[in-house]
Design a protein around this motif. Structure first.
Motif, PDB file in Angstrom:
ATOM      1  N   THR A 233      45.440  44.951  55.352  1.00 42.39           N
ATOM      2  CA  THR A 233      45.898  43.989  54.347  1.00 42.39           C
ATOM      3  C   THR A 233      46.498  44.663  53.112  1.00 42.39           C
ATOM      4  OG1 THR A 233      43.668  43.869  53.398  1.00 42.39           O
ATOM      5  CG2 THR A 233      44.231  42.241  55.082  1.00 42.39           C
ATOM      6  N   ILE A 234      46.722  45.961  53.178  1.00 45.39           N
ATOM      7  CA  ILE A 234      47.349  46.663  52.046  1.00 45.39           C
ATOM      8  C   ILE A 234      48.820  46.250  51.975  1.00 45.39           C
ATOM      9  CG2 ILE A 234      48.095  48.909  51.171  1.00 45.39           C
ATOM     10  CD1 ILE A 234      45.521  50.083  52.217  1.00 45.39           C
ATOM     11  N   PRO A 235      49.240  45.705  50.843  1.00 47.53           N
ATOM     12  CA  PRO A 235      50.621  45.207  50.737  1.00 47.53           C
ATOM     13  C   PRO A 235      51.628  46.332  50.606  1.00 47.53           C
ATOM     14  CG  PRO A 235      49.505  44.996  48.631  1.00 47.53           C
ATOM     15  CD  PRO A 235      48.468  45.478  49.603  1.00 47.53           C
ATOM     16  N   ASP A 236      52.852  45.994  50.930  1.00 47.23           N
ATOM     17  CA  ASP A 236      53.991  46.919  50.776  1.00 47.23           C
ATOM     18  C   ASP A 236      54.914  46.346  49.704  1.00 47.23           C
ATOM     19  OD1 ASP A 236      55.999  48.747  51.045  1.00 47.23           O
ATOM     20  OD2 ASP A 236      56.677  48.052  53.020  1.00 47.23           O
ATOM     21  N   PRO A 237      55.048  47.006  48.534  1.00 55.33           N
ATOM     22  CA  PRO A 237      54.424  48.285  48.169  1.00 55.33           C
ATOM     23  C   PRO A 237      52.955  48.123  47.791  1.00 55.33           C
ATOM     24  CG  PRO A 237      55.714  47.445  46.342  1.00 55.33           C
ATOM     25  CD  PRO A 237      55.973  46.510  47.493  1.00 55.33           C
ATOM     26  N   MET A 238      52.241  49.252  47.821  1.00 54.97           N
ATOM     27  CA  MET A 238      50.822  49.261  47.507  1.00 54.97           C
ATOM     28  C   MET A 238      50.567  48.985  46.029  1.00 54.97           C
ATOM     29  SD  MET A 238      49.115  52.398  49.661  1.00 54.97           S
ATOM     30  CE  MET A 238      50.492  53.539  49.662  1.00 54.97           C
ATOM     31  N   THR A 239      49.383  48.445  45.763  1.00 55.21           N
ATOM     32  CA  THR A 239      48.919  48.316  44.389  1.00 55.21           C
ATOM     33  C   THR A 239      48.265  49.648  43.973  1.00 55.21           C
ATOM     34  OG1 THR A 239      46.680  47.598  44.931  1.00 55.21           O
ATOM     35  CG2 THR A 239      48.405  45.897  44.854  1.00 55.21           C
TER      36      THR A 239
ATOM     37  N   SER B  29      45.283  50.100  43.009  1.00 59.40           N
ATOM     38  CA  SER B  29      43.934  50.169  43.572  1.00 59.40           C
ATOM     39  C   SER B  29      43.960  50.583  45.034  1.00 59.40           C
ATOM     40  CB  SER B  29      43.222  48.814  43.426  1.00 59.40           C
ATOM     41  OG  SER B  29      43.858  47.818  44.207  1.00 59.40           O
ATOM     42  N   ASP B  30      45.008  50.188  45.759  1.00 61.59           N
ATOM     43  CA  ASP B  30      45.141  50.613  47.155  1.00 61.59           C
ATOM     44  C   ASP B  30      45.429  52.106  47.245  1.00 61.59           C
ATOM     45  OD1 ASP B  30      44.848  48.096  48.621  1.00 61.59           O
ATOM     46  OD2 ASP B  30      46.696  47.506  47.616  1.00 61.59           O
ATOM     47  N   GLU B  31      46.280  52.583  46.359  1.00 60.25           N
ATOM     48  CA  GLU B  31      46.582  54.017  46.348  1.00 60.25           C
ATOM     49  C   GLU B  31      45.326  54.826  46.033  1.00 60.25           C
ATOM     50  OE1 GLU B  31      49.677  54.311  43.490  1.00 60.25           O
ATOM     51  OE2 GLU B  31      51.257  53.609  44.850  1.00 60.25           O
ATOM     52  N   ALA B  32      44.539  54.324  45.080  1.00 61.24           N
ATOM     53  CA  ALA B  32      43.309  55.025  44.717  1.00 61.24           C
ATOM     54  C   ALA B  32      42.308  55.007  45.872  1.00 61.24           C
ATOM     55  CB  ALA B  32      42.690  54.367  43.477  1.00 61.24           C
ATOM     56  N   ASN B  33      42.238  53.889  46.589  1.00 64.57           N
ATOM     57  CA  ASN B  33      41.308  53.813  47.716  1.00 64.57           C
ATOM     58  C   ASN B  33      41.713  54.766  48.832  1.00 64.57           C
ATOM     59  OD1 ASN B  33      39.132  52.474  49.364  1.00 64.57           O
ATOM     60  ND2 ASN B  33      40.908  51.957  50.602  1.00 64.57           N
ATOM     61  N   LEU B  34      42.999  54.820  49.143  1.00 63.44           N
ATOM     62  CA  LEU B  34      43.462  55.747  50.179  1.00 63.44           C
ATOM     63  C   LEU B  34      43.130  57.190  49.805  1.00 63.44           C
ATOM     64  CD1 LEU B  34      46.941  54.568  51.517  1.00 63.44           C
ATOM     65  CD2 LEU B  34      44.869  54.985  52.825  1.00 63.44           C
ATOM     66  N   ALA B  35      43.346  57.528  48.548  1.00 62.44           N
ATOM     67  CA  ALA B  35      43.032  58.891  48.100  1.00 62.44           C
ATOM     68  C   ALA B  35      41.539  59.165  48.219  1.00 62.44           C
ATOM     69  CB  ALA B  35      43.502  59.081  46.654  1.00 62.44           C
ATOM     70  N   LYS B  36      40.721  58.156  47.911  1.00 65.58           N
ATOM     71  CA  LYS B  36      39.270  58.323  48.010  1.00 65.58           C
ATOM     72  C   LYS B  36      38.831  58.503  49.458  1.00 65.58           C
ATOM     73  CE  LYS B  36      36.766  54.662  47.472  1.00 65.58           C
ATOM     74  NZ  LYS B  36      36.141  53.486  46.829  1.00 65.58           N
ATOM     75  N   ILE B  37      39.356  57.673  50.369  1.00 65.08           N
ATOM     76  CA  ILE B  37      38.954  57.776  51.773  1.00 65.08           C
ATOM     77  C   ILE B  37      39.405  59.112  52.366  1.00 65.08           C
ATOM     78  CG2 ILE B  37      39.181  56.749  54.062  1.00 65.08           C
ATOM     79  CD1 ILE B  37      37.424  55.180  52.138  1.00 65.08           C
ATOM     80  N   ARG B  38      40.555  59.603  51.926  1.00 59.26           N
ATOM     81  CA  ARG B  38      40.986  60.934  52.378  1.00 59.26           C
ATOM     82  C   ARG B  38      39.948  61.982  51.989  1.00 59.26           C
ATOM     83  NH1 ARG B  38      42.934  65.086  49.862  1.00 59.26           N
ATOM     84  NH2 ARG B  38      43.380  63.919  47.945  1.00 59.26           N
TER      85      ARG B  38
ATOM     86  N   GLY C 158      48.776  39.532  49.055  1.00 59.86           N
ATOM     87  CA  GLY C 158      47.881  40.672  48.902  1.00 59.86           C
ATOM     88  C   GLY C 158      48.016  41.375  47.566  1.00 59.86           C
ATOM     89  N   ARG C 159      49.218  41.390  47.010  1.00 57.41           N
ATOM     90  CA  ARG C 159      49.442  42.073  45.732  1.00 57.41           C
ATOM     91  C   ARG C 159      48.764  41.370  44.565  1.00 57.41           C
ATOM     92  NH1 ARG C 159      54.483  43.700  47.853  1.00 57.41           N
ATOM     93  NH2 ARG C 159      55.501  41.751  47.254  1.00 57.41           N
TER      94      ARG C 159
ATOM     95  N   THR D  30      43.152  43.209  43.738  1.00 52.04           N
ATOM     96  CA  THR D  30      42.848  44.624  43.893  1.00 52.04           C
ATOM     97  C   THR D  30      42.284  44.849  45.288  1.00 52.04           C
ATOM     98  OG1 THR D  30      40.564  44.419  43.118  1.00 52.04           O
ATOM     99  CG2 THR D  30      42.273  44.798  41.444  1.00 52.04           C
ATOM    100  N   PHE D  31      42.247  46.102  45.720  1.00 48.28           N
ATOM    101  CA  PHE D  31      41.677  46.413  47.025  1.00 48.28           C
ATOM    102  C   PHE D  31      40.243  45.909  47.122  1.00 48.28           C
ATOM    103  CE2 PHE D  31      38.845  49.168  49.423  1.00 48.28           C
ATOM    104  CZ  PHE D  31      39.361  49.010  50.703  1.00 48.28           C
ATOM    105  N   GLU D  32      39.463  46.117  46.065  1.00 49.83           N
ATOM    106  CA  GLU D  32      38.044  45.772  46.098  1.00 49.83           C
ATOM    107  C   GLU D  32      37.814  44.269  46.194  1.00 49.83           C
ATOM    108  OE1 GLU D  32      38.614  49.746  44.450  1.00 49.83           O
ATOM    109  OE2 GLU D  32      39.467  47.778  43.906  1.00 49.83           O
ATOM    110  N   GLU D  33      38.746  43.456  45.687  1.00 49.10           N
ATOM    111  CA  GLU D  33      38.543  42.009  45.601  1.00 49.10           C
ATOM    112  C   GLU D  33      39.336  41.214  46.631  1.00 49.10           C
ATOM    113  OE1 GLU D  33      39.761  41.325  41.605  1.00 49.10           O
ATOM    114  OE2 GLU D  33      37.821  41.845  40.738  1.00 49.10           O
ATOM    115  N   ARG D  34      40.164  41.854  47.414  1.00 46.84           N
ATOM    116  CA  ARG D  34      41.101  41.148  48.297  1.00 46.84           C
ATOM    117  C   ARG D  34      40.375  40.447  49.448  1.00 46.84           C
ATOM    118  NH1 ARG D  34      44.608  45.309  49.483  1.00 46.84           N
ATOM    119  NH2 ARG D  34      45.692  44.803  47.534  1.00 46.84           N
ATOM    120  N   PRO D  35      40.541  39.120  49.592  1.00 48.80           N
ATOM    121  CA  PRO D  35      39.942  38.405  50.726  1.00 48.80           C
ATOM    122  C   PRO D  35      40.766  38.632  51.984  1.00 48.80           C
ATOM    123  CG  PRO D  35      41.145  36.869  49.343  1.00 48.80           C
ATOM    124  CD  PRO D  35      41.233  38.211  48.659  1.00 48.80           C
ATOM    125  N   PHE D  36      40.126  39.067  53.032  1.00 46.51           N
ATOM    126  CA  PHE D  36      40.851  39.477  54.236  1.00 46.51           C
ATOM    127  C   PHE D  36      41.630  38.329  54.859  1.00 46.51           C
ATOM    128  CE2 PHE D  36      41.544  40.501  58.649  1.00 46.51           C
ATOM    129  CZ  PHE D  36      41.806  41.846  58.654  1.00 46.51           C
TER     130      PHE D  36
END
Length: 517
Positions: A78-84, A86-95, A124-125, A128-134
């Motif tokens: 559900t990560i939007p294009d372009p990313m928010t 918060s999505d960029e931060a989450n991807l960096a964290k999971i890496r 989706g935009r 935030t990643f943390e609050e986004r309802p799937f």
């Protein structure tokens, strides 16, 4: 005819052939824990909210329990294009989490993808990643549409690139996923497309076909609105088709079809048991589960490649996380073992903690109240956390308060039920005990913030006896089917409607009290 277009997908994405290796951890069966992130709720109950420090503590804890693998759903779908941001931060964290798991704790690190779920970027935009309802921000791509599916894979490759150090990718065959009328052949081509994506990023990443419900069966759910689980033969057909695509290295994570699903077709060596629900059901209202044989036996029931367990609210489900690991390793899980485990959470307090866990599973309100009082007394002391403190997410006080809050919820529930069994719904004892329960469940809801599907049979039975229109109307929405012109639309709207069910039910309880006044 349109379904035949799927062949084009294979031609577009192709695949590279690799010799089939042994399992990721040669000579040692996999024992894994799934970090599920589907639902949006509060820290640290929802894994979406974890900091890198939280992850470090959790990985340290499960490693000490004997787990050698971690499976993460980073919610890329559900990560939007372009990313928010918060999505960029989450991807960096999971890496960083993947690198941490592999390098610091020598854990195998795997990632989950849903097969054909794409983002509704404009919606989706807004979150935030943390609050986004799937289920409000996702869509399904027809795998027989090469243009749409090609665009989905292009976006997925960009998202997965930071995570390419992962050992493998699990692709589920259903929930969420599927498409009306889709076939196993198309599912095989979905895996082929992901094989090519992985090879573009880092050749050799393993693919696991996560056999949960059956691709064709879940696609029929979208087609008919009837949820009927698939049979082993359906999964075996899919496995044969996947094998013909030569997408190795690959395996099968069986969560709905047992540990022997591959034996009859000579693929038993590919099967990893994913005993879904052994530790905790999902989605489920947050409540610690203790005792019984389900988690322990879930660890014992292994495929040739090992066993995985799933958790939704990781900080609450510590006893069953312990039990599955013990079962998988052939170690005992008697009461003394649980006490020793709890002693490693809070030093010297194992007996107090286990008594609270035990009381929580029963219906004795007085026992629950006594256990809660013991926890209140412990909270006032200067206690020390133990060697498994990472499983407490840095806060032993929060752990104690959570356990006490759950005891208060269950105690007041059974007091209310007992009053209702003896008196009519209009009796003052019923109203008084129901008001006490509503106060406690509201306080617990505020702490964790979970808002999805909630089914406690004893609660539903009691609420139905109150003959309250707000309650009856709300409980009638506890269904996978909602509004829509087609079953596909009804399933999608029903799943979306469930994403705020538990707070709606609690609001209906409060409204019932107000109506009585």
């Amino acid at each position: 005819m349109k379904r035949l277009l799927t062949i084009v997908v294979a031609m577009i994405f192709g695949c590279t052939t690799y010799a089939q290796p042994s399992v990721t951890n040669p000579g040692n069966k996999l024992l894994g824990i799934y970090v599920h992130q589907h639902w949006s709720y509060n820290h640290p109950y929802a894994a979406r909210t974890w900091t890198l420090e939280d992850w470090t503590g959790y990985l340290d804890g499960v490693k000490k329990l004997g787990y050698n693998s971690v499976l993460i759903w980073p919610m890329l779908e559900t990560i939007p294009d372009p990313m928010t941001p918060s999505d960029e931060a989450n991807l960096a964290k999971i890496r960083k989490v993947i690198d941490l798991a592999k390098n610091e704790y020598q854990l195998n690190a795997y990632v989950v993808f849903c097969p054909n779920v794409s983002p509704k970027s404009e919606i989706g935009r807004k979150y935030t990643f943390e609050e986004r309802p799937f289920f409000h921000t996702d869509d399904r791509v027809d795998p027989a549409d090469p243009v749409a599916f090609g665009k989905l894979m292009e976006w997925r490759e960009r998202l997965f690139k930071p995570l390419a150090n992962a050992d493998g990718l699990f692709i589920i065959d259903s929930d969420p996923g599927g498409y009306p009328g889709s076939t196993n052949m198309e599912f095989a081509y979905i895996l082929t497309a992901h094989r090519r994506m992985l090879d573009n990023l880092r050749p050799g990443i393993e693919i696991y076909y996560w056999a949960h419900f059956g691709w064709e069966s879940y696609s029929r759910f979208y087609e008919t609105g009837e949820l009927i689980p698939g049979k082993a033969e359906e999964v075996q057909e899919a496995m044969k088709l996947i094998e013909k695509q030569r997408i190795g290295p690959w395996g099968v994570a069986s969560s709905g079809f047992g540990t022997t699903v591959g034996d009859a077709i000579g693929m038993g060596d590919k099967v990893l048991a994913f005993n879904y629900g052994a530790i905790e059901g999902e989605p489920s209202f947050p409540l610690t589960i203790f005792g019984g044989d389900r988690a322990y036996s879930g660890g014992q029931k292994q495929g040739q490649r090992g066993v995985f367990g799933n958790v939704q609210s990781h900080c609450l489900q510590l006893p069953n996380t312990f039990a599955l690991a013990r079962g998988a390793q052939g170690l005992p899980a008697e009461k003394d073992d649980y006490i020793a485990f709890a002693d490693q959470l809070i030093t010297g307090q194992g007996a107090t903690i286990v008594e609270a866990w035990e009381a929580l599973q029963g219906s004795d309100s007085k026992r629950m109240d006594k256990a809660a009082a013991a926890l209140a007394k412990l909270r006032k002391t200067t206690f020390q956390t133990g060697t498994l403190k990472g499983l407490l997410f840095g806060d032993g006080t929060r752990f104690i308060d959570d356990l006490a809050a759950q005891l208060h919820v269950r105690s007041t529930l059974y007091t209310f039920k007992q009053a209702l069994d003896k008196n009519p719904a209009t009796h003052r004892n019923v109203k008084k005990s129901f008001a006490a329960f509503v106060d406690q469940i509201e306080a617990w809801q505020q702490r964790h913030g979970y808002s999805n599907h909630w089914y406690w049979p004893e609660l539903i039975e009691a609420l139905a006896k109150l003959e309250s229109k707000p309650l009856d109307d709300t409980m009638a929405t506890l269904s996978w089917l909602g509004e829509g012109d087609t079953p596909f639309e009804q399933v999608k709207s029903g799943l979306a409607r469930l994403e705020d069910y538990s707070p709606r039910l609690i609001n209906a309880m409060r409204q019932t009290l107000e109506n009585w006044k």
